[in-house]
Design a protein around this motif. Sequence first.
Motif, PDB file in Angstrom:
ATOM      1  N   TYR A  79       0.827  -1.211   0.000  1.00  0.00           N
ATOM      2  CA  TYR A  79       0.000   0.000   0.000  1.00  0.00           C
ATOM      3  C   TYR A  79       0.864   1.264   0.000  1.00  0.00           C
ATOM      4  O   TYR A  79       0.513   2.276  -0.637  1.00  0.00           O
ATOM      5  CB  TYR A  79      -0.925   0.005   1.214  1.00  0.00           C
ATOM      6  CG  TYR A  79      -2.057  -0.999   1.121  1.00  0.00           C
ATOM      7  CD1 TYR A  79      -2.798  -1.129  -0.042  1.00  0.00           C
ATOM      8  CD2 TYR A  79      -2.377  -1.816   2.207  1.00  0.00           C
ATOM      9  CE1 TYR A  79      -3.837  -2.043  -0.126  1.00  0.00           C
ATOM     10  CE2 TYR A  79      -3.412  -2.732   2.133  1.00  0.00           C
ATOM     11  CZ  TYR A  79      -4.134  -2.840   0.954  1.00  0.00           C
ATOM     12  OH  TYR A  79      -5.168  -3.747   0.872  1.00  0.00           O
ATOM     13  N   GLU A 101      -7.587   7.992  -1.548  1.00  0.00           N
ATOM     14  CA  GLU A 101      -8.061   7.806  -0.182  1.00  0.00           C
ATOM     15  C   GLU A 101      -8.324   6.335   0.138  1.00  0.00           C
ATOM     16  O   GLU A 101      -8.188   5.908   1.282  1.00  0.00           O
ATOM     17  CB  GLU A 101      -9.339   8.628   0.038  1.00  0.00           C
ATOM     18  CG  GLU A 101      -9.120  10.131  -0.022  1.00  0.00           C
ATOM     19  CD  GLU A 101      -8.159  10.607   1.057  1.00  0.00           C
ATOM     20  OE1 GLU A 101      -8.115   9.975   2.148  1.00  0.00           O
ATOM     21  OE2 GLU A 101      -7.442  11.610   0.821  1.00  0.00           O
ATOM     22  N   GLU A 102      -8.732   5.573  -0.869  1.00  0.00           N
ATOM     23  CA  GLU A 102      -8.997   4.152  -0.624  1.00  0.00           C
ATOM     24  C   GLU A 102      -7.719   3.422  -0.232  1.00  0.00           C
ATOM     25  O   GLU A 102      -7.710   2.611   0.705  1.00  0.00           O
ATOM     26  CB  GLU A 102      -9.609   3.518  -1.874  1.00  0.00           C
ATOM     27  CG  GLU A 102     -10.003   2.051  -1.672  1.00  0.00           C
ATOM     28  CD  GLU A 102     -10.644   1.452  -2.912  1.00  0.00           C
ATOM     29  OE1 GLU A 102     -10.946   0.250  -2.899  1.00  0.00           O
ATOM     30  OE2 GLU A 102     -10.831   2.189  -3.898  1.00  0.00           O
ATOM     31  N   THR A 103      -6.639   3.711  -0.953  1.00  0.00           N
ATOM     32  CA  THR A 103      -5.358   3.092  -0.601  1.00  0.00           C
ATOM     33  C   THR A 103      -4.911   3.541   0.784  1.00  0.00           C
ATOM     34  O   THR A 103      -4.379   2.740   1.568  1.00  0.00           O
ATOM     35  CB  THR A 103      -4.287   3.459  -1.639  1.00  0.00           C
ATOM     36  OG1 THR A 103      -4.727   3.070  -2.928  1.00  0.00           O
ATOM     37  CG2 THR A 103      -2.974   2.761  -1.324  1.00  0.00           C
ATOM     38  N   ARG A 104      -5.130   4.795   1.118  1.00  0.00           N
ATOM     39  CA  ARG A 104      -4.739   5.308   2.433  1.00  0.00           C
ATOM     40  C   ARG A 104      -5.531   4.608   3.546  1.00  0.00           C
ATOM     41  O   ARG A 104      -4.979   4.283   4.600  1.00  0.00           O
ATOM     42  CB  ARG A 104      -4.965   6.815   2.481  1.00  0.00           C
ATOM     43  CG  ARG A 104      -4.250   7.505   3.652  1.00  0.00           C
ATOM     44  CD  ARG A 104      -4.412   9.011   3.541  1.00  0.00           C
ATOM     45  NE  ARG A 104      -3.854   9.502   2.290  1.00  0.00           N
ATOM     46  CZ  ARG A 104      -2.555   9.742   2.107  1.00  0.00           C
ATOM     47  NH1 ARG A 104      -1.697   9.526   3.085  1.00  0.00           N
ATOM     48  NH2 ARG A 104      -2.122  10.188   0.945  1.00  0.00           N
ATOM     49  N   TYR A 105      -6.817   4.393   3.294  1.00  0.00           N
ATOM     50  CA  TYR A 105      -7.646   3.691   4.283  1.00  0.00           C
ATOM     51  C   TYR A 105      -7.164   2.249   4.455  1.00  0.00           C
ATOM     52  O   TYR A 105      -7.056   1.739   5.585  1.00  0.00           O
ATOM     53  CB  TYR A 105      -9.113   3.702   3.834  1.00  0.00           C
ATOM     54  CG  TYR A 105     -10.007   2.840   4.692  1.00  0.00           C
ATOM     55  CD1 TYR A 105     -10.494   3.311   5.911  1.00  0.00           C
ATOM     56  CD2 TYR A 105     -10.355   1.549   4.282  1.00  0.00           C
ATOM     57  CE1 TYR A 105     -11.309   2.506   6.696  1.00  0.00           C
ATOM     58  CE2 TYR A 105     -11.163   0.748   5.065  1.00  0.00           C
ATOM     59  CZ  TYR A 105     -11.639   1.230   6.276  1.00  0.00           C
ATOM     60  OH  TYR A 105     -12.437   0.445   7.053  1.00  0.00           O
ATOM     61  N   ASN A 106      -6.877   1.582   3.330  1.00  0.00           N
ATOM     62  CA  ASN A 106      -6.390   0.202   3.409  1.00  0.00           C
ATOM     63  C   ASN A 106      -5.060   0.119   4.141  1.00  0.00           C
ATOM     64  O   ASN A 106      -4.802  -0.842   4.875  1.00  0.00           O
ATOM     65  CB  ASN A 106      -6.250  -0.381   2.004  1.00  0.00           C
ATOM     66  CG  ASN A 106      -7.598  -0.689   1.365  1.00  0.00           C
ATOM     67  OD1 ASN A 106      -8.647  -0.419   1.945  1.00  0.00           O
ATOM     68  ND2 ASN A 106      -7.571  -1.223   0.153  1.00  0.00           N
ATOM     69  N   ALA A 123      -4.062   2.141   6.573  1.00  0.00           N
ATOM     70  CA  ALA A 123      -4.346   2.285   8.005  1.00  0.00           C
ATOM     71  C   ALA A 123      -4.895   0.986   8.585  1.00  0.00           C
ATOM     72  O   ALA A 123      -4.534   0.576   9.701  1.00  0.00           O
ATOM     73  CB  ALA A 123      -5.342   3.430   8.220  1.00  0.00           C
ATOM     74  N   LEU A 124      -5.757   0.325   7.833  1.00  0.00           N
ATOM     75  CA  LEU A 124      -6.313  -0.951   8.293  1.00  0.00           C
ATOM     76  C   LEU A 124      -5.233  -2.018   8.404  1.00  0.00           C
ATOM     77  O   LEU A 124      -5.208  -2.811   9.364  1.00  0.00           O
ATOM     78  CB  LEU A 124      -7.408  -1.403   7.325  1.00  0.00           C
ATOM     79  CG  LEU A 124      -8.115  -2.720   7.673  1.00  0.00           C
ATOM     80  CD1 LEU A 124      -8.821  -2.611   9.015  1.00  0.00           C
ATOM     81  CD2 LEU A 124      -9.108  -3.091   6.572  1.00  0.00           C
ATOM     82  N   GLU A 145      -3.209  -1.425  11.513  1.00  0.00           N
ATOM     83  CA  GLU A 145      -3.964  -1.827  12.705  1.00  0.00           C
ATOM     84  C   GLU A 145      -3.936  -3.341  12.892  1.00  0.00           C
ATOM     85  O   GLU A 145      -3.735  -3.844  14.008  1.00  0.00           O
ATOM     86  CB  GLU A 145      -5.407  -1.334  12.591  1.00  0.00           C
ATOM     87  CG  GLU A 145      -6.256  -1.676  13.812  1.00  0.00           C
ATOM     88  CD  GLU A 145      -7.674  -1.169  13.673  1.00  0.00           C
ATOM     89  OE1 GLU A 145      -8.508  -1.469  14.553  1.00  0.00           O
ATOM     90  OE2 GLU A 145      -7.960  -0.484  12.663  1.00  0.00           O
TER      91      GLU A 145
END
Length: 309
Positions: free
Chosen positions: A148, A159-164, A166-167, A170
């Motif tokens: 990612y 933003e989708e890549t950024r969200y992935n 972060a997930l 985590e």
Amino acid sequence: MTVFSTHIARTMRSCPDTRATRMYLTVTLFLSFFLTYAQEKEKDKEAEKTARVSENLTYEANQELARDDFEDAEVSYRKAIAKNAENATARYNLGNAYYRRENLGEAFTRYKQAGETAGTPEEKHKAYHNLGNVFMKNKEYQKAVEAYKEALRNDPADEETRYNLALAKEMLEKNPPEDKSNDKENKDQDQNKDKQDQDKQDQNKDGENNKDQDQKDQGDKGDDGQQEPEDEKDQGDKGDDEQGKDKNDQNENGQPEEGQGEPQPGQSELSPQQIQALLDAMGREEKRVQDKINAKKAKGAKTSTEKDW
């Protein structure tokens, strides 16, 4: 081209410096450059033609995939890649087809190839984004984070890549990679502990066996001490038999019964009464002996402790 230029230079040095010679060399040099340009142009045309064929095959594969015809689409994608090794789109789309069918191994291979052959940042971004999705499916969170990040380097605004990403971070925190060195050390410690426990159990078991053996030996010794010797027992039985015989041979006054004594000296014959008395005494004696034998047999018989159904 290099050989041809060297030949022209040699010709210029050997020929006289005249106007005709210079013109000849100029024309020759021009023709050589033109020929080279034509060859390169032909190669470009051939490559363009091949690329166009590869694109057409990719388009056909996309249409077949839209009709849910995976087998034909797979064949078309592979033909497109064979025609043009730089066709990142065919590799990317084929990776998507594998990904939808949960064939993550093939999807990983095609996404990786697409990322390496992509000619634009947009193509690289898509390839590494989906590569990260494959790692997430396989629960390889550390690799997903790296994929990612590479996708964001090619398109920081997605933003989708950024969200992935972060997930993935985590999930990595919740599921840190195992330290193989620590696992080996813990495994060795567990094995040593199990071995110690087993040795301790074996020692306890040996101690219990020795204790049981001592108790058994003492019990056997006690039984031997209480056991009556066979000779004494036989003598006791013999004494009982003799005492019983003597007791039966005597009457209440302690005298022999009539007719059981030996004939007195001087008597030459017995009277009929004496003969009958002697026969009766012998019958009683035989009956007494037989009763005693029967009593011993009855005493030694084994009794059954189980009921017959």
